[in-house]
Scaffold this motif. Sequence first.
Motif, PDB file in Angstrom:
ATOM      1  N   ARG A 129      13.525   4.085  -6.462  1.00 25.12           N
ATOM      2  CA  ARG A 129      13.964   3.301  -5.304  1.00 25.12           C
ATOM      3  C   ARG A 129      12.772   2.787  -4.504  1.00 25.12           C
ATOM      4  NH1 ARG A 129      18.755   5.478  -1.385  1.00 25.12           N
ATOM      5  NH2 ARG A 129      19.281   3.482  -0.407  1.00 25.12           N
ATOM      6  N   LEU A 130      11.773   3.618  -4.310  1.00 21.55           N
ATOM      7  CA  LEU A 130      10.579   3.177  -3.592  1.00 21.55           C
ATOM      8  C   LEU A 130       9.910   2.019  -4.324  1.00 21.55           C
ATOM      9  CD1 LEU A 130       9.053   6.594  -2.488  1.00 21.55           C
ATOM     10  CD2 LEU A 130      10.087   4.863  -1.005  1.00 21.55           C
ATOM     11  N   LEU A 131       9.792   2.128  -5.637  1.00 21.58           N
ATOM     12  CA  LEU A 131       9.184   1.041  -6.401  1.00 21.58           C
ATOM     13  C   LEU A 131      10.023  -0.232  -6.306  1.00 21.58           C
ATOM     14  CD1 LEU A 131       7.995   3.032  -9.538  1.00 21.58           C
ATOM     15  CD2 LEU A 131       6.564   2.096  -7.710  1.00 21.58           C
ATOM     16  N   GLY A 132      11.340  -0.077  -6.276  1.00 18.68           N
ATOM     17  CA  GLY A 132      12.203  -1.243  -6.115  1.00 18.68           C
ATOM     18  C   GLY A 132      11.999  -1.921  -4.774  1.00 18.68           C
ATOM     19  N   LEU A 133      11.870  -1.121  -3.711  1.00 16.69           N
ATOM     20  CA  LEU A 133      11.638  -1.695  -2.383  1.00 16.69           C
ATOM     21  C   LEU A 133      10.257  -2.339  -2.303  1.00 16.69           C
ATOM     22  CD1 LEU A 133      13.127   1.141  -0.157  1.00 16.69           C
ATOM     23  CD2 LEU A 133      14.126  -1.106  -0.585  1.00 16.69           C
ATOM     24  N   LEU A 134       9.310  -1.793  -3.021  1.00 18.05           N
ATOM     25  CA  LEU A 134       7.958  -2.354  -3.028  1.00 18.05           C
ATOM     26  C   LEU A 134       7.893  -3.638  -3.850  1.00 18.05           C
ATOM     27  CD1 LEU A 134       6.092   1.026  -3.322  1.00 18.05           C
ATOM     28  CD2 LEU A 134       5.663  -0.679  -1.542  1.00 18.05           C
ATOM     29  N   GLY A 135       8.766  -3.761  -4.843  1.00 15.24           N
ATOM     30  CA  GLY A 135       8.815  -4.978  -5.636  1.00 15.24           C
ATOM     31  C   GLY A 135       7.642  -5.147  -6.578  1.00 15.24           C
ATOM     32  N   THR A 136       6.955  -4.049  -6.879  1.00 14.06           N
ATOM     33  CA  THR A 136       5.793  -4.101  -7.752  1.00 14.06           C
ATOM     34  C   THR A 136       5.853  -2.930  -8.729  1.00 14.06           C
ATOM     35  OG1 THR A 136       4.475  -5.051  -5.964  1.00 14.06           O
ATOM     36  CG2 THR A 136       3.260  -4.142  -7.835  1.00 14.06           C
ATOM     37  N   PRO A 137       5.687  -3.160 -10.025  1.00 21.05           N
ATOM     38  CA  PRO A 137       5.695  -2.033 -10.965  1.00 21.05           C
ATOM     39  C   PRO A 137       4.602  -1.030 -10.618  1.00 21.05           C
ATOM     40  CG  PRO A 137       5.820  -4.134 -12.130  1.00 21.05           C
ATOM     41  CD  PRO A 137       5.502  -4.449 -10.702  1.00 21.05           C
ATOM     42  N   GLY A 138       4.906   0.241 -10.760  1.00 20.98           N
ATOM     43  CA  GLY A 138       3.914   1.249 -10.431  1.00 20.98           C
ATOM     44  C   GLY A 138       4.406   2.629 -10.792  1.00 20.98           C
ATOM     45  N   ARG A 139       3.685   3.626 -10.310  1.00 19.73           N
ATOM     46  CA  ARG A 139       4.028   5.034 -10.501  1.00 19.73           C
ATOM     47  C   ARG A 139       3.946   5.750  -9.163  1.00 19.73           C
ATOM     48  NH1 ARG A 139       3.325   6.666 -15.915  1.00 19.73           N
ATOM     49  NH2 ARG A 139       3.669   4.843 -17.261  1.00 19.73           N
ATOM     50  N   ALA A 144       4.651   8.882   4.309  1.00 22.73           N
ATOM     51  CA  ALA A 144       5.167  10.188   4.759  1.00 22.73           C
ATOM     52  C   ALA A 144       6.068   9.937   5.956  1.00 22.73           C
ATOM     53  CB  ALA A 144       4.028  11.159   5.074  1.00 22.73           C
ATOM     54  N   LYS A 145       5.903  10.728   7.006  1.00 17.70           N
ATOM     55  CA  LYS A 145       6.572  10.612   8.307  1.00 17.70           C
ATOM     56  C   LYS A 145       8.011  10.098   8.210  1.00 17.70           C
ATOM     57  CE  LYS A 145       2.470  10.543  11.260  1.00 17.70           C
ATOM     58  NZ  LYS A 145       2.694  11.852  11.909  1.00 17.70           N
ATOM     59  N   GLY A 146       8.236   8.811   8.469  1.00 23.17           N
ATOM     60  CA  GLY A 146       9.584   8.284   8.583  1.00 23.17           C
ATOM     61  C   GLY A 146      10.405   8.346   7.314  1.00 23.17           C
ATOM     62  N   LEU A 147       9.779   8.581   6.164  1.00 19.56           N
ATOM     63  CA  LEU A 147      10.509   8.594   4.895  1.00 19.56           C
ATOM     64  C   LEU A 147      11.560   9.696   4.863  1.00 19.56           C
ATOM     65  CD1 LEU A 147      10.921   7.593   1.984  1.00 19.56           C
ATOM     66  CD2 LEU A 147       9.005   9.065   1.300  1.00 19.56           C
ATOM     67  N   GLY A 148      11.259  10.844   5.457  1.00 24.92           N
ATOM     68  CA  GLY A 148      12.192  11.966   5.409  1.00 24.92           C
ATOM     69  C   GLY A 148      13.081  12.088   6.621  1.00 24.92           C
ATOM     70  N   GLY A 149      12.863  11.288   7.638  1.00 27.40           N
ATOM     71  CA  GLY A 149      13.697  11.329   8.827  1.00 27.40           C
ATOM     72  C   GLY A 149      13.677  12.651   9.563  1.00 27.40           C
ATOM     73  N   GLY A 150      12.652  13.475   9.327  1.00 25.60           N
ATOM     74  CA  GLY A 150      12.555  14.783   9.948  1.00 25.60           C
ATOM     75  C   GLY A 150      12.329  15.893   8.938  1.00 25.60           C
ATOM     76  N   MET A 151      12.612  15.628   7.679  1.00 32.88           N
ATOM     77  CA  MET A 151      12.323  16.582   6.610  1.00 32.88           C
ATOM     78  C   MET A 151      10.943  16.266   6.030  1.00 32.88           C
ATOM     79  SD  MET A 151      14.791  18.711   6.402  1.00 32.88           S
ATOM     80  CE  MET A 151      14.535  19.482   4.798  1.00 32.88           C
ATOM     81  N   PRO A 152      10.190  17.297   5.621  1.00 32.46           N
ATOM     82  CA  PRO A 152       8.819  17.058   5.152  1.00 32.46           C
ATOM     83  C   PRO A 152       8.780  16.412   3.771  1.00 32.46           C
ATOM     84  CG  PRO A 152       9.379  19.384   4.954  1.00 32.46           C
ATOM     85  CD  PRO A 152      10.516  18.735   5.673  1.00 32.46           C
ATOM     86  N   ILE A 153       8.185  15.235   3.703  1.00 37.91           N
ATOM     87  CA  ILE A 153       8.002  14.553   2.425  1.00 37.91           C
ATOM     88  C   ILE A 153       6.870  13.552   2.570  1.00 37.91           C
ATOM     89  CG2 ILE A 153       9.693  12.712   2.894  1.00 37.91           C
ATOM     90  CD1 ILE A 153      10.490  12.925  -0.104  1.00 37.91           C
ATOM     91  N   GLY A 154       6.114  13.387   1.500  1.00 42.74           N
ATOM     92  CA  GLY A 154       5.084  12.362   1.422  1.00 42.74           C
ATOM     93  C   GLY A 154       5.126  11.738   0.046  1.00 42.74           C
ATOM     94  N   ALA A 155       4.482  10.597  -0.102  1.00 42.44           N
ATOM     95  CA  ALA A 155       4.485   9.911  -1.393  1.00 42.44           C
ATOM     96  C   ALA A 155       3.229   9.073  -1.537  1.00 42.44           C
ATOM     97  CB  ALA A 155       5.725   9.024  -1.530  1.00 42.44           C
ATOM     98  N   VAL A 156       2.820   8.896  -2.778  1.00 42.40           N
ATOM     99  CA  VAL A 156       1.760   7.957  -3.134  1.00 42.40           C
ATOM    100  C   VAL A 156       2.311   7.052  -4.216  1.00 42.40           C
ATOM    101  CG1 VAL A 156      -0.589   7.668  -4.001  1.00 42.40           C
ATOM    102  CG2 VAL A 156      -0.009   9.687  -2.648  1.00 42.40           C
ATOM    103  N   ALA A 157       2.180   5.763  -4.030  1.00 44.48           N
ATOM    104  CA  ALA A 157       2.544   4.792  -5.053  1.00 44.48           C
ATOM    105  C   ALA A 157       1.263   4.150  -5.568  1.00 44.48           C
ATOM    106  CB  ALA A 157       3.483   3.731  -4.498  1.00 44.48           C
ATOM    107  N   GLY A 158       1.105   4.136  -6.866  1.00 47.56           N
ATOM    108  CA  GLY A 158      -0.048   3.503  -7.484  1.00 47.56           C
ATOM    109  C   GLY A 158       0.393   2.324  -8.320  1.00 47.56           C
ATOM    110  N   PHE A 159      -0.306   1.210  -8.168  1.00 47.07           N
ATOM    111  CA  PHE A 159       0.067  -0.025  -8.855  1.00 47.07           C
ATOM    112  C   PHE A 159      -0.988  -0.377  -9.894  1.00 47.07           C
ATOM    113  CE2 PHE A 159       1.465  -0.224  -4.395  1.00 47.07           C
ATOM    114  CZ  PHE A 159       2.825  -0.070  -4.607  1.00 47.07           C
ATOM    115  N   GLY A 160      -0.547  -0.992 -11.002  1.00 45.09           N
ATOM    116  CA  GLY A 160      -1.486  -1.353 -12.055  1.00 45.09           C
ATOM    117  C   GLY A 160      -2.183  -0.124 -12.603  1.00 45.09           C
ATOM    118  N   ALA A 161      -3.476  -0.266 -12.895  1.00 45.15           N
ATOM    119  CA  ALA A 161      -4.239   0.835 -13.479  1.00 45.15           C
ATOM    120  C   ALA A 161      -4.311   2.044 -12.571  1.00 45.15           C
ATOM    121  CB  ALA A 161      -5.646   0.351 -13.825  1.00 45.15           C
TER     122      ALA A 161
END
Length: 398
Positions: free
Chosen positions: A91-101, A251-268
């Motif tokens: 879902r995050l990759l879909g919102l970003l609109g760019t292929p990635g991991r 991070a921060k707003g993604l969990g709405g109060g629950m602890p979560i973070g993410a890294v999206a990497g694009f291309g190489a």
Amino acid sequence: MSAEQPDLRARFEAAFMPNYGVPPLALARGEGARVWDLDGRAYLDLIGGIAVNSLGHAHPALVRAVSEQVATLAHTSNLYLHEPEVRLAERLLGLLGTPGRVFLCNSGAEANECALKIAIKYGKTHGRTYFVAAENGFHGRTIGALSLTGKASIREQFGPFPVDVRFVPYGDADALKSAVTAECAAVFLEPTQGEAGVVPAPEGYLTAAREICDATGALLVADEIQSAIGRTGHWFAHQADGFTPDLLTLAKGLGGGMPIGAVAGFGAAGTVFDKGDHGSTFGGNAVSCAAAHAVLDTIEADGLLAHVRRAGAHLAEGIAAIDHPLLTGVRGRGLWLAALLAEPKAAAVQAAAQRAGFLVNAVQPDAIRLAPPLVIGTDQIDSFLTAFPAILTEAANA
């Protein structure tokens, strides 16, 4: 004030390390954009857990999602997978609109540590030895993230640092171009500097950063720990700035109060890690992923991106219209603003606002940060705008 608040604060002081000092207020519950202290007094929450409580407090969608998930499957570790984490990455990759991991973790500092490790490995592979970040930038307090944080007052006592980071003035494209060479592994920037006082990048700066990194082969890392997930009226602030980073930290707003973070990497950059290069026992926790889905669902269903743009403009215009000798202006984007002061009286403004029933943040001595829940109503904003002149007067006379 009842005896409960001083008692709880005394217990806090006795039980906790002194790194936070003792918070001035003990909260008991919240609903929407309001919270109540132990004495039952209500406050309008204009800081939202430092841009975390996207849906405010006790939002039914968040309560339901977390309750159902914890009753089904709470935790698996990274030894096993589950549908909520996979769907969240997709879902995050879909919102970003760019292929990635995607890599999922628990906090902003951890997200930036992950991005730094990716950049280190990329640098070693390509013979690159140093990093560039911005003066007054903030990326976290763990040692790797602190290495990238351009605030001497919180850095100096914890050095030397494990990586070579060169700091440049934020917003100065010429200085950035001079600093980034073929030996630079990565550039770390916030689209808007949060802890520096909600300082947006000058127009064209971030696209220039993208061009500089493309020309030299350095990775461009966008730290959107505070600015993403609707905070500026866009899913991600960089989308409005017209560039795509190689790595994006969330991070921060993604969990709405629950602890979560993410890294999206694009291309190489999305495939630098090999098996075993990084991990997180709690990263991708099913309950936190369920919370993130509830946040994203509600932002979409309730049209909160458009609401944030309207409400943020209303708040900014209202502050700008206030004629007060202590107030010099306002800056920021969406529901992420700073009221600027003529004198270093932010702590006094924060205290006066609390006495008046509003929670704000003295992010800098001369700047008050406002990052309310994305669901805040116009009438609630108006109540603050009506009270703000008297708050400023009380602070000015303190």
